[in-house]
Write a protein that holds these residues in place. Structure first.
Motif, PDB file in Angstrom:
ATOM      1  N   ASN A  23       0.954  -1.093  -0.077  1.00  8.97           N
ATOM      2  CA  ASN A  23      -0.016   0.050  -0.168  1.00  8.97           C
ATOM      3  C   ASN A  23       1.114   1.395  -0.148  1.00  8.97           C
ATOM      4  O   ASN A  23       0.501   2.375  -0.427  1.00  8.97           O
ATOM      5  N   LYS A  24       1.807   1.173   0.688  1.00  7.54           N
ATOM      6  CA  LYS A  24       2.708   2.140   0.567  1.00  7.54           C
ATOM      7  C   LYS A  24       3.633   2.357  -0.800  1.00  7.54           C
ATOM      8  O   LYS A  24       3.316   3.420  -1.043  1.00  7.54           O
ATOM      9  N   ALA A  25       3.754   1.146  -1.362  1.00  5.50           N
ATOM     10  CA  ALA A  25       4.020   2.015  -2.724  1.00  5.50           C
ATOM     11  C   ALA A  25       3.431   2.113  -3.795  1.00  5.50           C
ATOM     12  O   ALA A  25       3.382   3.451  -4.334  1.00  5.50           O
ATOM     13  N   THR A  26       1.956   1.870  -3.185  1.00  3.81           N
ATOM     14  CA  THR A  26       1.148   2.139  -4.006  1.00  3.81           C
ATOM     15  C   THR A  26       0.511   3.591  -3.744  1.00  3.81           C
ATOM     16  O   THR A  26       0.596   4.695  -5.079  1.00  3.81           O
ATOM     17  N   ALA A  27       0.679   4.128  -2.859  1.00  2.00           N
ATOM     18  CA  ALA A  27       0.174   5.557  -3.164  1.00  2.00           C
ATOM     19  C   ALA A  27       1.483   6.352  -3.237  1.00  2.00           C
ATOM     20  O   ALA A  27       1.557   7.006  -3.545  1.00  2.00           O
ATOM     21  N   LYS A  28       3.226   5.463  -2.818  1.00  5.36           N
ATOM     22  CA  LYS A  28       3.915   6.505  -3.542  1.00  5.36           C
ATOM     23  C   LYS A  28       4.050   6.598  -5.382  1.00  5.36           C
ATOM     24  O   LYS A  28       4.163   8.145  -5.782  1.00  5.36           O
ATOM     25  N   ARG A  29       3.184   5.729  -5.427  1.00  5.18           N
ATOM     26  CA  ARG A  29       3.205   6.090  -7.161  1.00  5.18           C
ATOM     27  C   ARG A  29       2.093   7.178  -7.713  1.00  5.18           C
ATOM     28  O   ARG A  29       2.691   7.594  -8.992  1.00  5.18           O
ATOM     29  N   ILE A  30       1.633   7.842  -7.058  1.00  3.87           N
ATOM     30  CA  ILE A  30       0.463   8.623  -7.426  1.00  3.87           C
ATOM     31  C   ILE A  30       1.372   9.832  -7.164  1.00  3.87           C
ATOM     32  O   ILE A  30       1.475  10.533  -8.311  1.00  3.87           O
ATOM     33  N   PHE A  31       2.668  10.078  -6.481  1.00  3.07           N
ATOM     34  CA  PHE A  31       3.783  11.039  -6.723  1.00  3.07           C
ATOM     35  C   PHE A  31       4.863  10.906  -7.322  1.00  3.07           C
ATOM     36  O   PHE A  31       5.055  12.110  -8.006  1.00  3.07           O
ATOM     37  N   ASP A  32       4.930  10.046  -7.781  1.00  5.27           N
ATOM     38  CA  ASP A  32       5.973   9.455  -9.037  1.00  5.27           C
ATOM     39  C   ASP A  32       5.127   9.867 -10.123  1.00  5.27           C
ATOM     40  O   ASP A  32       5.954  10.418 -10.925  1.00  5.27           O
ATOM     41  N   MET A 125       0.522  16.162   3.877  1.00  2.00           N
ATOM     42  CA  MET A 125       0.542  15.120   4.487  1.00  2.00           C
ATOM     43  C   MET A 125      -1.120  14.796   3.817  1.00  2.00           C
ATOM     44  O   MET A 125      -2.240  15.051   4.072  1.00  2.00           O
ATOM     45  N   THR A 126      -1.081  13.145   3.313  1.00  2.00           N
ATOM     46  CA  THR A 126      -1.968  13.096   3.170  1.00  2.00           C
ATOM     47  C   THR A 126      -2.185  11.336   3.479  1.00  2.00           C
ATOM     48  O   THR A 126      -1.170  11.034   3.497  1.00  2.00           O
ATOM     49  N   VAL A 127      -3.869  10.964   4.041  1.00  2.01           N
ATOM     50  CA  VAL A 127      -4.055   9.473   4.049  1.00  2.01           C
ATOM     51  C   VAL A 127      -4.610   9.136   3.628  1.00  2.01           C
ATOM     52  O   VAL A 127      -6.039   9.316   3.069  1.00  2.01           O
ATOM     53  N   ASN A 128      -4.126   7.604   2.937  1.00  2.00           N
ATOM     54  CA  ASN A 128      -5.204   6.901   1.617  1.00  2.00           C
ATOM     55  C   ASN A 128      -5.651   6.386   2.408  1.00  2.00           C
ATOM     56  O   ASN A 128      -4.980   5.514   3.364  1.00  2.00           O
ATOM     57  N   ARG A 129      -6.393   5.603   2.329  1.00  2.00           N
ATOM     58  CA  ARG A 129      -7.336   4.166   2.612  1.00  2.00           C
ATOM     59  C   ARG A 129      -7.455   3.553   1.995  1.00  2.00           C
ATOM     60  O   ARG A 129      -8.492   3.203   0.830  1.00  2.00           O
ATOM     61  N   PHE A 130      -6.975   2.537   1.651  1.00  2.00           N
ATOM     62  CA  PHE A 130      -6.759   1.203   0.931  1.00  2.00           C
ATOM     63  C   PHE A 130      -8.168  -0.141   0.490  1.00  2.00           C
ATOM     64  O   PHE A 130      -8.741  -0.354   1.596  1.00  2.00           O
ATOM     65  N   GLN A 131      -8.395  -0.748  -0.165  1.00  2.00           N
ATOM     66  CA  GLN A 131      -9.896  -1.276  -0.690  1.00  2.00           C
ATOM     67  C   GLN A 131      -8.978  -2.065  -0.480  1.00  2.00           C
ATOM     68  O   GLN A 131      -7.810  -3.094  -0.993  1.00  2.00           O
ATOM     69  N   THR A 132     -10.391  -3.303  -0.325  1.00  2.00           N
ATOM     70  CA  THR A 132      -9.984  -4.856  -0.517  1.00  2.00           C
ATOM     71  C   THR A 132      -8.606  -5.267  -2.123  1.00  2.00           C
ATOM     72  O   THR A 132      -7.845  -6.214  -2.075  1.00  2.00           O
ATOM     73  N   ASP A 133      -9.368  -4.632  -2.983  1.00  2.00           N
ATOM     74  CA  ASP A 133      -8.813  -4.734  -4.340  1.00  2.00           C
ATOM     75  C   ASP A 133      -7.508  -4.093  -4.475  1.00  2.00           C
ATOM     76  O   ASP A 133      -6.671  -4.314  -5.405  1.00  2.00           O
ATOM     77  N   GLY A 134      -6.402  -3.552  -3.353  1.00  2.00           N
ATOM     78  CA  GLY A 134      -5.410  -2.917  -3.525  1.00  2.00           C
ATOM     79  C   GLY A 134      -5.591  -1.466  -3.851  1.00  2.00           C
ATOM     80  O   GLY A 134      -4.879  -0.835  -4.418  1.00  2.00           O
ATOM     81  N   LYS A 135      -6.767  -0.597  -4.202  1.00  5.78           N
ATOM     82  CA  LYS A 135      -7.143   0.341  -4.938  1.00  5.78           C
ATOM     83  C   LYS A 135      -7.209   1.275  -3.634  1.00  5.78           C
ATOM     84  O   LYS A 135      -7.438   1.289  -2.630  1.00  5.78           O
ATOM     85  N   ILE A 136      -6.826   2.576  -3.664  1.00  2.01           N
ATOM     86  CA  ILE A 136      -7.633   3.735  -2.787  1.00  2.01           C
ATOM     87  C   ILE A 136      -9.017   4.363  -2.525  1.00  2.01           C
ATOM     88  O   ILE A 136      -9.490   4.290  -4.136  1.00  2.01           O
ATOM     89  N   GLY A 137      -9.373   3.664  -1.757  1.00  5.21           N
ATOM     90  CA  GLY A 137     -10.749   4.038  -1.977  1.00  5.21           C
ATOM     91  C   GLY A 137     -11.349   5.218  -1.339  1.00  5.21           C
ATOM     92  O   GLY A 137     -12.434   6.253  -1.886  1.00  5.21           O
TER      93      GLY A 137
END
Length: 163
Positions: A23-32, A125-137
């Motif tokens: 999830n951390k890597a996925t959240a970082k992908r947004i900034f990348d 700061m951004t807080v992301n909540r992840f869904q069961t499919d691994g995407k940000i909800g």
């Protein structure tokens, strides 16, 4: 416009620490993606019905990847040289907190304000909540809007009251 306080409900993930790192890597992908100007990545990491709770988002009525794309395009038009730096990330359960710094030069209008030509450095700061499919909800962002406006000279900087 009133902030959108609608909450989504979805089952909690119970995948442990490995999922937190993913999830951390996925959240970082947004900034990348922001830095690479590759906004199509948002379709891969953000749920179609994702909700952004950022009170500074003028496009809060739009949901899913299109909402973030619209917001990022607005900021890139105003700050074409924007760079996003991920300072730290913390994960717990379905949530990832990312502390970030953005920098750029105001070369275009922003929400009715004319370009100033001034550089800014903004912390947030951004807080992301992840869904069961691994995407940000869901996402919540808090950033130094006041500091940005002061750096742009739109409002006066704070002054000391001591003599």
């Amino acid at each position: 416009m009133a902030p959108n306080y609608q909450w989504k409900t979805f089952p909690a993930r119970k995948d442990g620490n490995d999922m937190s790192e993913q999830n951390k890597a996925t959240a970082k992908r947004i900034f990348d993606a922001w830095n690479a100007r590759d906004l199509d990545v948002f379709d891969e990491v953000i749920a179609a019905d994702a909700i952004d709770h950022d009170p500074q988002n003028p496009h809060a009525e739009v949901h899913g990847p299109a909402a973030l794309r619209r917001q990022v395009e607005m900021y890139l038009a105003a700050f074409p040289d924007t760079r996003m730096l991920v300072n730290e990330q913390f994960a717990e359960g379905d949530f990832v907190l990312t502390r970030w710094t953005a920098s750029g030069t105001n070369q275009g209008p922003l929400m009715g304000m004319p370009a100033t030509g001034k550089p800014v450095v903004i912390a947030g700061m951004t807080v992301n909540r992840f869904q069961t499919d691994g995407k940000i909800g869901e996402s919540w962002a808090n950033w130094d809007t006041l500091g940005m406006l002061q750096q742009l000279g739109v409002i006066p900087a704070a002054q000391s009251t001591s003599a």
